[in-house]
Design an enzyme around this catalytic site. Structure first.
Site, mmCIF file in Angstrom:
data_model
loop_
_atom_site.group_PDB
_atom_site.id
_atom_site.type_symbol
_atom_site.label_atom_id
_atom_site.label_comp_id
_atom_site.label_asym_id
_atom_site.label_seq_id
_atom_site.Cartn_x
_atom_site.Cartn_y
_atom_site.Cartn_z
ATOM 1 N N LYS A 1 -30.862 -30.664 -30.417
ATOM 2 C CA LYS A 1 -31.754 -29.527 -30.504
ATOM 3 C C LYS A 1 -31.005 -28.678 -31.390
ATOM 4 C CE LYS A 1 -31.640 -25.609 -27.797
ATOM 5 N NZ LYS A 1 -31.807 -24.928 -26.586
ATOM 6 N N GLU B 1 -36.464 -26.158 -32.829
ATOM 7 C CA GLU B 1 -36.932 -25.003 -31.899
ATOM 8 C C GLU B 1 -36.866 -23.629 -32.582
ATOM 9 O OE1 GLU B 1 -34.358 -24.501 -28.526
ATOM 10 O OE2 GLU B 1 -35.533 -22.846 -27.844
ATOM 11 N N LYS C 1 -40.306 -27.641 -30.597
ATOM 12 C CA LYS C 1 -40.167 -26.447 -29.538
ATOM 13 C C LYS C 1 -40.430 -25.067 -29.673
ATOM 14 C CE LYS C 1 -36.616 -25.691 -25.647
ATOM 15 N NZ LYS C 1 -35.561 -26.186 -24.786
#
Ligand code: 13P
Length: 341
Positions: A137, A178, A220
């Site tokens: 991430k 993200e 995300k």
């Protein structure tokens, strides 16, 4: 298995109906901030004990397909001496790792942020993979003001996300991309719509330039919301409509799943908003699910208070939020379920 096969099998395990992702990847300063209100000191042992509590909560594997961890967690062990990524893997939960090194100001630009961590990323990814991480991430942050984010901020942040995603895919790791447009401020829903749309357009342009396989990534993003100090509140239905209008315009159907962050929403709001999207828009091309940090963990921290005798109650709080968000992923959540246990 080829690198592409590895990514494909990871994505299939992560993207499942009725399931979402637990973000438990707080950096040292952030976890200290989460522990402070319950008077728990952020020691290595307390962080270990807390993450063991989360990862071993009975039944969460029915609603949680993957967990994002922080670097330190990858070589910590459970009470019966099993490495924590292995604890997750044995339950059928995919372990992943936050790989960015946090944000700082974008030099010479007016008020935008940029995320650090590309230097040495390929080597770090190889190491994390050897420790059991199968996805990663990286978060870029955009705050809204009259002049921000600037066009430069939007393009520089998109470039970072794309370079990170490329480094991951090259190693057989699934990237979670993200971009978080922050909820802070008094901006309107319309302003958040405008910014989120510009941010997403630029990201998918950058992902295309960097040859990202869209089928092997997860997005995300923030939901599209009025700022938290804006005088007019929006209903879950209004939020769902605004959010899906933006994502339909910007996110290719090849992306398998959009897993929203909770971004400072209460646990109940985060669940209700996700439910409104799935109940109102069942025909969108992507799975719409969650990758919540605070909205899953707040009630757990409250129940735990750092005390061993509260672990079972805290794990029940974890299971409850996971179950309700699993229902919201299916569009089957009702506010009355909050009271049922
Ligand atoms: P929140 O759901 O608390 O926003 O955290 C998600 C996350 O991983 C932020 O990077």
């Amino acid at each position: 298995m080829t690198i592409a096969d590895e990514r494909q099998s990871t994505i299939e395990q992560m993207v499942q109906r009725g399931k979402g992702i637990l973000a438990a990847d707080e950096s040292q300063p952030t976890i200290a901030k989460r522990f402070a209100p319950i008077n728990v000191e952020s020691t290595e042992e307390n962080r270990r004990a807390y993450r063991v509590l989360l990862f071993t909560a009975l039944g969460i594997e029915d609603y949680i397909s993957a967990v994002i961890t922080f670097e330190e967690t990858l070589d910590q062990i459970s009470d019966d001496r099993v490495l924590l990524p292995e604890v997750l893997a044995r339950r059928g939960i995919v372990p992943g790792i936050k790989v960015d090194k946090g944000t700082g100001p974008l030099a010479l630009a007016s008020g935008d942020l940029i995320t650090y961590g590309l230097d040495g990323l390929a080597e770090r990814l190889r190491h994390y993979k050897s420790q059991g991480a199968r996805f990663a991430k990286w978060r870029e942050v955009y705050s809204i003001s009259e002049h921000n984010p600037t066009a430069l901020g939007i393009s520089a942040n998109a470039e970072m996300l794309a370079r990170y995603a490329a480094a991951c895919q090259e190693q057989g790791i699934v990237p979670i991309v993200e971009p978080e447009v922050l909820i802070d401020g008094d901006h309107s829903l319309a302003r958040c719509t405008e910014v989120t749309e510009a941010v997403q357009k630029e990201i998918f342009y950058a992902l295309h330039r960097h040859h990202i396989v869209l089928e092997h990534m997860i997005l995300k993003p923030n939901m599209v919301l009025p700022g938290k100090d804006h005088p007019v509140k929006a209903s879950p239905e209004e939020i769902a409509a605004a959010t899906l209008r933006v994502f339909r315009r910007t996110v290719p159907a090849a992306v398998p799943s959009i897993n929203f962050l909770s971004g400072g929403l209460s646990p109940e709001q985060a669940t209700a908003n996700l439910n409104a999207m799935n109940a109102g828009y069942p025909d969108v091309p992507w799975l719409l699910s969650f990758s919540y940090g605070r909205a899953l963990q707040q009630p757990v921290l409250q129940a735990w208070q750092g005390k061993a005798e509260n672990i079972v109650t805290a794990q029940q709080a974890m299971l409850k939020r996971a179950r309700l968000n699993g229902a919201a992923q299916r569009g089957e959540y009702l506010a009355s379920m909050e009271a049922s246990d």
